[in-house]
Motif scaffolding. Sequence first.
Motif, PDB file in Angstrom:
ATOM      1  N   VAL A 193      -4.356   6.281   7.422  1.00 19.41           N
ATOM      2  CA  VAL A 193      -3.101   5.809   6.835  1.00 19.41           C
ATOM      3  C   VAL A 193      -2.171   6.973   6.484  1.00 19.41           C
ATOM      4  O   VAL A 193      -0.959   6.919   6.725  1.00 19.41           O
ATOM      5  N   SER A 194      -2.725   8.028   5.918  1.00 20.54           N
ATOM      6  CA  SER A 194      -1.885   9.145   5.470  1.00 20.54           C
ATOM      7  C   SER A 194      -1.340   9.993   6.617  1.00 20.54           C
ATOM      8  O   SER A 194      -0.509  10.876   6.398  1.00 20.54           O
ATOM      9  N   GLU A 195      -1.825   9.758   7.829  1.00 18.49           N
ATOM     10  CA  GLU A 195      -1.355  10.529   8.983  1.00 18.49           C
ATOM     11  C   GLU A 195      -0.389   9.734   9.870  1.00 18.49           C
ATOM     12  O   GLU A 195       0.122  10.263  10.854  1.00 18.49           O
ATOM     13  N   THR A 196      -0.138   8.480   9.520  1.00 22.17           N
ATOM     14  CA  THR A 196       0.693   7.647  10.400  1.00 22.17           C
ATOM     15  C   THR A 196       2.104   8.206  10.578  1.00 22.17           C
ATOM     16  O   THR A 196       2.733   8.006  11.614  1.00 22.17           O
ATOM     17  N   MET A 197       2.616   8.929   9.561  1.00 25.31           N
ATOM     18  CA  MET A 197       3.998   9.405   9.609  1.00 25.31           C
ATOM     19  C   MET A 197       4.119  10.867  10.034  1.00 25.31           C
ATOM     20  O   MET A 197       5.217  11.434  10.016  1.00 25.31           O
ATOM     21  N   THR A 241     -10.846   6.554   0.462  1.00 22.08           N
ATOM     22  CA  THR A 241     -11.799   6.965   1.492  1.00 22.08           C
ATOM     23  C   THR A 241     -11.626   6.125   2.750  1.00 22.08           C
ATOM     24  O   THR A 241     -11.628   6.650   3.867  1.00 22.08           O
ATOM     25  N   ILE A 242     -11.455   4.820   2.566  1.00 24.90           N
ATOM     26  CA  ILE A 242     -11.229   3.928   3.713  1.00 24.90           C
ATOM     27  C   ILE A 242      -9.904   4.274   4.381  1.00 24.90           C
ATOM     28  O   ILE A 242      -9.795   4.315   5.610  1.00 24.90           O
ATOM     29  N   GLY A 243      -8.884   4.555   3.534  1.00 35.82           N
ATOM     30  CA  GLY A 243      -7.573   4.912   4.075  1.00 35.82           C
ATOM     31  C   GLY A 243      -7.626   6.187   4.898  1.00 35.82           C
ATOM     32  O   GLY A 243      -6.941   6.308   5.921  1.00 35.82           O
ATOM     33  N   PHE A 245       0.845  -1.194   0.000  1.00 35.08           N
ATOM     34  CA  PHE A 245       0.000   0.000   0.000  1.00 35.08           C
ATOM     35  C   PHE A 245       0.882   1.248   0.000  1.00 35.08           C
ATOM     36  O   PHE A 245       1.847   1.321   0.759  1.00 35.08           O
ATOM     37  N   GLY A 246       0.535   2.219  -0.817  1.00 40.12           N
ATOM     38  CA  GLY A 246       1.263   3.480  -0.796  1.00 40.12           C
ATOM     39  C   GLY A 246       0.881   4.306   0.420  1.00 40.12           C
ATOM     40  O   GLY A 246      -0.292   4.375   0.789  1.00 40.12           O
TER      41      GLY A 246
END
Length: 309
Positions: free
Chosen positions: A295-299, A288-290, A182-183
């Motif tokens: 997911v985009s905030e994990t880093m 949308t699920i991500g 996953f990107g």
Amino acid sequence: MHLALEILVCLLQCVWLWLVAILKAVVPASLQPHKDVSGWVVLVTGSGSGLGRLMSLRFAALGCRLVLWDVNESWNQETEKLVQAASSGAKVKAYTVDLSDREQVYAVADKVKQEVGDVDILINNAGIVTGTMFLETPDSMNIKTMDINCNAHFWTVKSFLPAMLKKNRGHVVSIASAAGLFGVSGLSDYCASKFAAVGFDESLRAELVKKGKTGVKTTVVCPFYINTGMFEGAQTRFPAVLKFLDPPYVVDKIVEAVLTDQAMLCIPKSVYMFYFLRGILPISVNQTIGKLVGVSETMDNFVGRSKSQ
């Protein structure tokens, strides 16, 4: 008529293999047949810390001979001492290797073959992470990430696979990541390198099948974030579904996967579910699920491993 028969045989094989896969998924790995690797030579890259150190200790406990590769000489020597202390009489040899240097990899590989012998299990574990947005990442780090996380797999496998093929016995293990499926925002070069590692494993397995080398296996490992310090500061919104993994647990699963010849290992099991959904849902739905999962905030608060770890 001949083609129709081939199709029928293929369908029957698929049904049988599907049933076997379901059985393996249901039956605990501890109850499945395990191959005996005592006396095998196991080479672990990135053995100086984290998963590499723990895997070295585990395989030594199984009676394997250990070859340790790491760029940090002092950390690697510490692993060597720990292996010797934990497994009385264990045969272990440490080498200092910069995996981003192709010629150095080949040179040290030749040295290993001369001083230790053929490698039976190659574990490509070494990896680095920059953890910055793509446009903020220096070219030098993009290149180094690809060299260590992916290109080094080419050089190590080229060095040790021929002997495995000759004996029709061996195992190549690629420690990739769920980020290889996953990107993720803030991991562009890391994801690229891990996607490459996953693709390399699949292609290599296909070549082994074509060659008829049934005794040489591959395993690709795709875990979520692990508490080794490498992803210090990263976070997850729903830890009940995707939580940071305990290193000893991950190592247990990796060793089990190798001993049972499991081709792909995702940890935790929820990664399989997300991987399945990724294949059947539109990209917009996956995004949308991500967003919901975060997911985009994990880093966002990533700091990475300190030099003392």
